[in-house]
Design a protein around this motif. Structure first.
Motif, PDB file in Angstrom:
ATOM      1  N   LEU A 295    -109.780  98.092  16.606  1.00 58.36           N
ATOM      2  CA  LEU A 295    -109.530  97.138  15.529  1.00 58.36           C
ATOM      3  C   LEU A 295    -108.040  96.806  15.498  1.00 58.36           C
ATOM      4  O   LEU A 295    -107.203  97.685  15.707  1.00 58.36           O
ATOM      5  CB  LEU A 295    -109.936  97.740  14.183  1.00 58.36           C
ATOM      6  N   GLN A 296    -107.744  95.554  15.216  1.00 56.38           N
ATOM      7  CA  GLN A 296    -106.345  95.139  15.168  1.00 56.38           C
ATOM      8  C   GLN A 296    -105.900  94.940  13.719  1.00 56.38           C
ATOM      9  O   GLN A 296    -106.650  94.403  12.894  1.00 56.38           O
ATOM     10  CB  GLN A 296    -106.128  93.851  15.964  1.00 56.38           C
ATOM     11  N   LEU A 297    -104.688  95.376  13.431  1.00 52.92           N
ATOM     12  CA  LEU A 297    -104.094  95.150  12.108  1.00 52.92           C
ATOM     13  C   LEU A 297    -103.580  93.713  12.062  1.00 52.92           C
ATOM     14  O   LEU A 297    -102.406  93.434  12.300  1.00 52.92           O
ATOM     15  CB  LEU A 297    -102.958  96.159  11.867  1.00 52.92           C
ATOM     16  N   GLU A 298    -104.473  92.795  11.745  1.00 48.88           N
ATOM     17  CA  GLU A 298    -104.158  91.362  11.809  1.00 48.88           C
ATOM     18  C   GLU A 298    -103.199  90.914  10.711  1.00 48.88           C
ATOM     19  O   GLU A 298    -102.489  89.923  10.864  1.00 48.88           O
ATOM     20  CB  GLU A 298    -105.454  90.554  11.703  1.00 48.88           C
ATOM     21  N   LYS A 299    -103.202  91.621   9.581  1.00 49.58           N
ATOM     22  CA  LYS A 299    -102.441  91.140   8.420  1.00 49.58           C
ATOM     23  C   LYS A 299    -101.126  91.879   8.232  1.00 49.58           C
ATOM     24  O   LYS A 299    -100.564  91.898   7.138  1.00 49.58           O
ATOM     25  CB  LYS A 299    -103.299  91.279   7.159  1.00 49.58           C
ATOM     26  N   GLY A 300    -100.639  92.490   9.298  1.00 49.82           N
ATOM     27  CA  GLY A 300     -99.360  93.175   9.191  1.00 49.82           C
ATOM     28  C   GLY A 300     -99.503  94.579   8.651  1.00 49.82           C
ATOM     29  O   GLY A 300    -100.609  95.100   8.470  1.00 49.82           O
ATOM     30  N   LEU A 301     -98.365  95.200   8.387  1.00 48.15           N
ATOM     31  CA  LEU A 301     -98.348  96.594   7.939  1.00 48.15           C
ATOM     32  C   LEU A 301     -98.273  96.648   6.421  1.00 48.15           C
ATOM     33  O   LEU A 301     -97.200  96.584   5.821  1.00 48.15           O
ATOM     34  CB  LEU A 301     -97.150  97.320   8.576  1.00 48.15           C
ATOM     35  N   GLU A 302     -99.443  96.784   5.805  1.00 53.21           N
ATOM     36  CA  GLU A 302     -99.557  96.919   4.358  1.00 53.21           C
ATOM     37  C   GLU A 302    -100.464  98.114   4.105  1.00 53.21           C
ATOM     38  O   GLU A 302    -101.528  98.240   4.715  1.00 53.21           O
ATOM     39  CB  GLU A 302    -100.136  95.636   3.764  1.00 53.21           C
TER      40      GLU A 302
END
Length: 470
Positions: free
Chosen positions: A400-407
């Protein structure tokens, strides 16, 4: 599958030497040394040419000869390795030509040594093609990255013509129609003072690879068949996918590293539940902000999963190590988190307690995760890592990719989705299937074993092309 260097292989030298020249970055040195071990086991003598910068320790490789060249890089250019990698690579290609030519000419003229069959150099050291041509030495190219990402690099002129490059912020989510399933934000890019420098490095790498006598790949047919077929048509040179390199031998020495491994992480893993631990490691070059560091920390803590986190000195911009963590952060986790400066990654990924790998998706890390059947959480930082991450998440379906940045909330949800939700089971099944294929390809009738046999025959055929007058 070859698991050790046999004594019979050492005794039956082919009477031919290979000269190997790695790019002096850790993620490139280790695959080249693995390749050296592979070819040494097939009867070739090995000479490693290396820059004085980031040089490996020769005593760790007593079965190789080493020659070190001075690349004459001033200190500020050496520092560029971390602040402006593209400027560093350009300077390396500009400055290494004369000393490398002198070194190779000296090796060719040494009548006390076996004749040289060919040069094998990193694809990014594109200047070596002209040197090899001048000295009439066949050159093979080692590409330490994926075939899929090289397809993107070879498409750079088209991508510029179509308006995808240089990348514009307003286009990031748009699909790259010519290279599905990539989006514009997945195209290789990296911060550099002059964006034209990236284009120059990439196109020079591709063009000089086309001029070579063949390319060696740390990948396997069953993983990247479509990309390899495309490259075979585009490049017009023989391709030899003989990976995964690191699985061919039992470890004969530790991978080249600028930091010592912290072995405490293995004893900590021994105490954890099988497939419960999130292993977090972002390689040797990535840099994150203090804000991103804290979001990662809280996302890991809030996921309620045990985690092993490699925080190398220099990872956090402006910090020495862990001083940004809130007081008592680790203590409050009650032993659920373990942080080290560096870890023996291959051993960690092979540990039964590890259930996911949060990675920057460098190719070595991606391939090592596949070989151990560990699903990935993808956080690409630059260049080909972005392509690798998209293939992991959408082509191979093994992460899975962290598409929305590091939150922190997004991090927590992604970890839980992979580790405890039903969708994670499907991902785990797919990566387990690829793990089996990564082992099968190295077996007696496997695709990588056959490709290695082809490579050995190809090198032998190049001997007739090698002639020198010294």
């Amino acid at each position: 599958m070859e698991r050790q260097i046999s004594n019979s292989g050492m005794e039956q030298r082919k009477g031919r030497r290979l000269v190997l020249f790695p790019l002096p970055l850790q993620g490139h040195i280790n695959p080249m040394l693995d390749l050296a071990n592979i070819l040494h086991s097939r009867g070739f003598s090995i000479t490693i040419v290396h820059t004085s910068f980031n040089s490996p320790e020769p005593s760790n490789y007593p079965h190789f000869a080493f020659r070190f060249i001075s690349e004459n890089l001033p200190e500020d250019r050496r520092a560029c390795c971390k602040t402006d990698l593209i400027a560093f690579l350009l300077t390396l290609n500009e400055e290494c030509g004369p000393p490398f030519r002198d070194c190779l000419a000296d090796l060719l003229s040494d009548s006390s040594e076996e004749p040289i069959a060919c040069l094998i150099s990193d694809a990014i050291l594109y200047f070596t093609q002209d040197v090899a041509h001048e000295l009439k030495v066949p050159r093979l190219v080692l590409r330490t990255g994926a075939a899929s990402s090289f397809c993107v690099f070879s498409a750079f002129p088209l991508l510029r013509e179509k308006g995808y490059l240089p990348i514009q912020d307003s286009q990031l989510e748009e699909p790259v129609v010519e290279l599905p399933p990539l989006r514009v934000k997945d195209l290789p890019s990296i911060h550099t003072n002059d964006p034209e420098d990236l284009y120059k490095v990439v196109t020079s790498m591709v063009n000089q690879s086309k001029a070579s006598s063949g390319m060696i790949w740390n990948t396997f047919q069953e993983l990247e068949q479509a990309a390899l077929e495309t490259l075979h048509q585009q490049l017009g040179v023989p391709l030899f996918p003989i990976g995964p390199f690191h699985k061919r031998f039992a470890a004969t020495s530790s991978p080249c590293s600028s930091l010592p491994h912290d072995e405490t992480c293995l004893s900590w893993l021994d105490k954890q539940v099988p497939q419960s631990v999130v292993y977090v490691g972002f390689g040797s070059l990535a840099i994150i902000s203090e804000t991103q560091f804290l979001e990662i920390a809280w996302g890991l803590a809030n996921s309620n999963q045990p985690f092993l986190w490699v925080v190398r000195p220099g990872l956090i911009r402006g910090s020495d190590w862990l001083e940004s963590l809130p007081d008592g952060f680790l203590e409050a986790l009650g032993g659920r988190g373990h942080i080290v400066k560096w870890a023996p990654q291959q051993q960690v990924l092979a540990h039964p307690s590890v259930g996911a790998f949060w990675t920057h998706n460098g190719w070595n890390s991606t391939l090592e995760s596949i070989c151990e059947g560990v699903p990935m959480i993808c956080m690409p930082c630059f260049t080909d890592q972005r392509v690798n991450a998209r293939y992991v998440s959408e082509v191979w379906g093994i992460g899975l990719q962290l598409e929305k940045g590091l939150e922190r909330g997004e991090i927590e949800r992604t970890i839980k989705r992979l580790m405890v939700k039903k969708g994670g089971e499907n991902i785990r099944e797919r990566v387990s299937c690829l793990k089996k294929k990564s082992y099968a390809c190295l077996s007696r009738d496997g695709s990588s074993k056959q490709s290695l046999d082809d490579l050995v025959r190809h090198i032998s055929s190049l001997e007739s092309l090698t002639f020198h007058t010294y």
